[in-house]
Motif scaffolding. Structure first.
Motif, PDB file in Angstrom:
ATOM      1  N   ILE A   1      -9.339 -31.376 -11.644  1.00 61.55           N
ATOM      2  CA  ILE A   1      -9.272 -31.094 -10.216  1.00 61.55           C
ATOM      3  C   ILE A   1      -9.092 -32.358  -9.379  1.00 61.55           C
ATOM      4  N   VAL A   2      -9.572 -33.493  -9.882  1.00 58.03           N
ATOM      5  CA  VAL A   2      -9.443 -34.745  -9.144  1.00 58.03           C
ATOM      6  C   VAL A   2      -7.978 -35.147  -8.994  1.00 58.03           C
ATOM      7  N   PHE A   3      -7.199 -34.983 -10.043  1.00 57.68           N
ATOM      8  CA  PHE A   3      -5.820 -35.469 -10.013  1.00 57.68           C
ATOM      9  C   PHE A   3      -4.902 -34.623  -9.134  1.00 57.68           C
ATOM     10  N   PRO A   4      -4.942 -33.282  -9.197  1.00 54.23           N
ATOM     11  CA  PRO A   4      -4.153 -32.517  -8.230  1.00 54.23           C
ATOM     12  C   PRO A   4      -4.553 -32.791  -6.789  1.00 54.23           C
ATOM     13  N   ALA A   5      -5.854 -32.946  -6.524  1.00 50.34           N
ATOM     14  CA  ALA A   5      -6.277 -33.259  -5.161  1.00 50.34           C
ATOM     15  C   ALA A   5      -5.705 -34.604  -4.728  1.00 50.34           C
ATOM     16  N   PHE A   6      -5.740 -35.580  -5.625  1.00 48.46           N
ATOM     17  CA  PHE A   6      -5.155 -36.889  -5.357  1.00 48.46           C
ATOM     18  C   PHE A   6      -3.654 -36.737  -5.091  1.00 48.46           C
ATOM     19  N   SER A   7      -2.966 -35.938  -5.905  1.00 45.37           N
ATOM     20  CA  SER A   7      -1.531 -35.744  -5.740  1.00 45.37           C
ATOM     21  C   SER A   7      -1.206 -35.068  -4.413  1.00 45.37           C
ATOM     22  N   ILE A   8      -1.989 -34.078  -4.022  1.00 47.88           N
ATOM     23  CA  ILE A   8      -1.740 -33.358  -2.771  1.00 47.88           C
ATOM     24  C   ILE A   8      -1.831 -34.305  -1.581  1.00 47.88           C
TER      25      ILE A   8
ATOM     26  N   ARG B   1     -26.066 -30.014  -0.936  1.00 47.73           N
ATOM     27  CA  ARG B   1     -26.608 -31.037  -0.042  1.00 47.73           C
ATOM     28  C   ARG B   1     -25.944 -32.390  -0.240  1.00 47.73           C
ATOM     29  N   ILE B   2     -25.563 -32.693  -1.458  1.00 43.78           N
ATOM     30  CA  ILE B   2     -24.806 -33.933  -1.683  1.00 43.78           C
ATOM     31  C   ILE B   2     -23.463 -33.858  -0.961  1.00 43.78           C
ATOM     32  N   MET B   3     -22.785 -32.719  -1.078  1.00 42.39           N
ATOM     33  CA  MET B   3     -21.496 -32.548  -0.408  1.00 42.39           C
ATOM     34  C   MET B   3     -21.634 -32.722   1.104  1.00 42.39           C
ATOM     35  N   VAL B   4     -22.636 -32.085   1.692  1.00 37.17           N
ATOM     36  CA  VAL B   4     -22.831 -32.177   3.140  1.00 37.17           C
ATOM     37  C   VAL B   4     -23.181 -33.608   3.556  1.00 37.17           C
ATOM     38  N   ALA B   5     -24.048 -34.259   2.792  1.00 36.67           N
ATOM     39  CA  ALA B   5     -24.437 -35.634   3.124  1.00 36.67           C
ATOM     40  C   ALA B   5     -23.232 -36.567   3.087  1.00 36.67           C
ATOM     41  N   LEU B   6     -22.396 -36.418   2.066  1.00 39.98           N
ATOM     42  CA  LEU B   6     -21.206 -37.264   1.977  1.00 39.98           C
ATOM     43  C   LEU B   6     -20.216 -36.934   3.097  1.00 39.98           C
ATOM     44  N   GLY B   7     -20.138 -35.653   3.457  1.00 36.97           N
ATOM     45  CA  GLY B   7     -19.275 -35.285   4.578  1.00 36.97           C
ATOM     46  C   GLY B   7     -19.725 -35.942   5.869  1.00 36.97           C
TER      47      GLY B   7
ATOM     48  N   GLY C   1     -14.964 -39.038  -1.276  1.00 34.99           N
ATOM     49  CA  GLY C   1     -14.179 -37.824  -1.064  1.00 34.99           C
ATOM     50  C   GLY C   1     -14.098 -36.985  -2.320  1.00 34.99           C
ATOM     51  N   PHE C   2     -13.848 -37.634  -3.450  1.00 35.79           N
ATOM     52  CA  PHE C   2     -13.740 -36.905  -4.709  1.00 35.79           C
ATOM     53  C   PHE C   2     -15.101 -36.412  -5.188  1.00 35.79           C
ATOM     54  N   VAL C   3     -16.151 -37.195  -4.951  1.00 35.64           N
ATOM     55  CA  VAL C   3     -17.495 -36.741  -5.328  1.00 35.64           C
ATOM     56  C   VAL C   3     -17.874 -35.505  -4.513  1.00 35.64           C
ATOM     57  N   ALA C   4     -17.590 -35.538  -3.212  1.00 33.93           N
ATOM     58  CA  ALA C   4     -17.870 -34.381  -2.367  1.00 33.93           C
ATOM     59  C   ALA C   4     -17.048 -33.174  -2.803  1.00 33.93           C
ATOM     60  N   LEU C   5     -15.801 -33.418  -3.171  1.00 38.33           N
ATOM     61  CA  LEU C   5     -14.938 -32.327  -3.640  1.00 38.33           C
ATOM     62  C   LEU C   5     -15.503 -31.689  -4.901  1.00 38.33           C
ATOM     63  N   LEU C   6     -15.937 -32.516  -5.844  1.00 41.06           N
ATOM     64  CA  LEU C   6     -16.510 -31.989  -7.088  1.00 41.06           C
ATOM     65  C   LEU C   6     -17.813 -31.236  -6.827  1.00 41.06           C
ATOM     66  N   CYS C   7     -18.634 -31.751  -5.916  1.00 45.72           N
ATOM     67  CA  CYS C   7     -19.883 -31.052  -5.590  1.00 45.72           C
ATOM     68  C   CYS C   7     -19.582 -29.710  -4.934  1.00 45.72           C
ATOM     69  N   GLY C   8     -18.558 -29.679  -4.080  1.00 42.80           N
ATOM     70  CA  GLY C   8     -18.177 -28.422  -3.469  1.00 42.80           C
ATOM     71  C   GLY C   8     -17.658 -27.422  -4.479  1.00 42.80           C
TER      72      GLY C   8
ATOM     73  N   VAL D   1      -8.041 -38.873  -0.415  1.00 47.73           N
ATOM     74  CA  VAL D   1      -7.008 -39.906  -0.523  1.00 47.73           C
ATOM     75  C   VAL D   1      -7.154 -40.926   0.597  1.00 47.73           C
ATOM     76  N   ALA D   2      -7.513 -40.479   1.800  1.00 50.96           N
ATOM     77  CA  ALA D   2      -7.682 -41.410   2.913  1.00 50.96           C
ATOM     78  C   ALA D   2      -8.725 -42.471   2.583  1.00 50.96           C
ATOM     79  N   PHE D   3      -9.823 -42.072   1.942  1.00 53.12           N
ATOM     80  CA  PHE D   3     -10.867 -43.053   1.644  1.00 53.12           C
ATOM     81  C   PHE D   3     -10.490 -43.958   0.470  1.00 53.12           C
ATOM     82  N   VAL D   4      -9.657 -43.469  -0.442  1.00 50.95           N
ATOM     83  CA  VAL D   4      -9.143 -44.358  -1.486  1.00 50.95           C
ATOM     84  C   VAL D   4      -8.193 -45.382  -0.874  1.00 50.95           C
TER      85      VAL D   4
END
Length: 480
Positions: A23-30, A333-339, A375-382, A198-201
């Motif tokens: 899931i990380v790589f398609p999100a990165f590609s998008i 909660r990790i996702m929300v905190a990172l957001g 961004g990717f950590v939050a995505l995975l937590c979500g 991607v913006a944060f990378v």
């Protein structure tokens, strides 16, 4: 019985492991494909060399990320047949068709124009090359759309009928299947997550180069400054939008999957004037959240937009139908905190931008480097929150996970799981090391792309694209 339960757990973990990598790589590609389209379009519009340099720089990264996304996704199609054959047989008439649409539309579109995008800068007209970049970006978005349509149907199934005797889900209304209740909210939430990741990378890459320039007593180059500015604008604008999208998604989940909301919140009894638990340890055995620390009334306000709104509790549902709260309570909660951290980063950069200090603040740059993976950590937590929160169902409320698995044996599952872990860490670890090495080099004036044709820097040397000869008018879900 123990062996069967363990084999099921390993089958779920194997799918979660492979999807978690994928899931990380398609999100990165998008996100990166959209960024490349913006860079090339801006270059054609303004003629500034810096945008072409950044395009060529990130195009090389995109080629690696796209390839790893394709490779990491291949194995999942086999897992559906080997580990989840019952699910494939029963839900395949719907999910299989949706995934085949993704291949026939998005993947063919991406594959058809990827070569032009990567190697055609000096071989086709600039308008055609820009069109190829846009079509590859469009392909990544279409791919996300079909995959989320399939996964969202599993979350909130609509438009189906069950075949008597076989229990298979057959399509009755394709529009209802595709545009099921959770689909629009999940599509928006995932798209914004990809752009933010991607913006944060990009921002971290630029910030790292600015810190290195500071240590050398130099000012960062123009490509690095432009790259950082664009990334921080994205964080400033999109991170608050993601908060709104998440709120809309939460209201939709409360309506259609209240048990998931109860597990996320760690609530056991339904109540109005509900608090919002900031911390606690949900205990599925005692049916209580231990060490709970909450804010009065905030739970009702967030979930219902009313101080006296009723919030569901886990005891409203049979014990066998409850998601594992001890997992999604924390991932949510990790996702929300990172957001919130991403929103804070965007606001910080905006304040410094207004003061004219965005390129000079070492504190902001160090924070941006630390924020690279958030961004990717939050995505995975979500993703974990969404998928584990659907348990114990593969098709919510209709087909249980334990009834979806193939008749697999524990030794074979243990062997394949071990092989997956070893191979994935070796192959994708090598790929990530390659990416880090590429990003350690700052973009240069006359940056070369993947093409071996060295005329790129010559093409970009003119002051405006209209001066260039031949210039045209600018114009990767599952049971886990």
């Amino acid at each position: 019985m123990v062996s069967t339960a363990t084999a099921l757990l390993l089958a779920r973990f194997q799918f979660a492991f492979t999807v978690g990598f994928h899931i990380v790589f398609p999100a990165f590609s998008i996100g990166l494909a959209a960024y490349l389209a913006v860079l090339e379009g801006t270059w054609l519009k303004t003629g500034r060399q810096v945008y072409l340099d950044l395009y060529q720089y990130w195009l090389k990264v995109f080629s690696i990320v796209f390839a790893m996304g394709v490779v990491s996704g291949l194995v999942m199609s086999y897992e559906f047949g080997t580990n989840w054959s019952v699910f494939s047989r029963k839900a395949g008439p719907i999910t299989g068709v949706l995934l085949s649409y993704e291949v026939m539309t998005a993947f063919f579109l991406e594959a058809g124009f990827l070569g032009v995008m990567l190697f055609g800068m000096n071989k086709v007209g600039r308008g055609l090359h820009f069109a190829a970049t846009c079509l590859v970006s469009l392909g990544t978005l279409i791919s996300m759309t079909w995959i989320l349509a399939s996964n969202s149907w599993m979350q909130t199934p609509r438009g189906y009928m069950i075949e008597p005797g076989t229990g298979r889900f057959l399509p009755a209304d394709w529009l209802a299947i595709i545009f099921n209740p959770s689909f629009p909210f999940r599509l928006l939430h995932m798209g914004l997550a990809a752009f933010l990741s991607v913006a944060f990378v990009v921002g971290a890459t630029a910030a790292g180069h600015m810190l290195a320039a500071r240590r050398r007593g130099e000012r960062a180059s123009e490509p690095v400054r432009v790259m950082f500015s664009m990334a921080m604008w994205m964080a400033t604008i999109v991170a608050p939008l993601q908060l709104v999208a998440g709120d809309m998604h939460g209201l939709n989940t409360l309506e259609h999957q209240p048990a998931k909301i109860a597990a996320m919140e760690g609530d056991w009894t339904s109540e109005d004037h509900a608090p919002e638990l900031l911390f606690g340890i949900p205990n599925m055995k005692t049916e209580h959240t231990d060490y709970a620390v909450g804010i009065p009334l905030l739970g009702s306000l967030i979930l219902t937009h009313s101080l006296d709104g009723k919030v569901p509790g886990m005891k409203d549902f049979p014990a066998q139908d409850r998601p594992p709260s001890y997992v999604i309570f924390f991932t949510f909660r990790i996702m929300v905190a990172l957001g919130m951290a991403m929103i804070g980063m965007g606001l910080w950069s905006l304040i410094l931008r207004r003061r004219g200090q965005i390129y000079d603040s070492a504190g902001l740059h160090r924070a941006a480097v630390v924020m690279a993976p958030v961004g990717f950590v939050a995505l995975l937590c979500g993703w974990v929150t969404t998928e584990v929160g659907r348990q114990p169902w593969t098709v919510y409320g209709l087909l249980r996970t334990e009834n979806s698995v193939s008749p697999i044996m524990l030794p074979s599952m243990a062997l394949t799981m071990t092989a997956f872990v070893v191979v994935y860490f070796f192959v994708f670890g090598s790929g990530l090391i390659l990416l880090v090495r590429m990003l350690r080099h700052a973009p240069q004036t006359g940056e070369q792309g993947p093409s071996t044709d060295n005329s790129t820097s010559v093409l970009g040397a003119r002051s405006h694209p209209h001066e260039l000869p031949g210039h045209d008018t600018p114009h990767g879900s599952g049971p886990a």
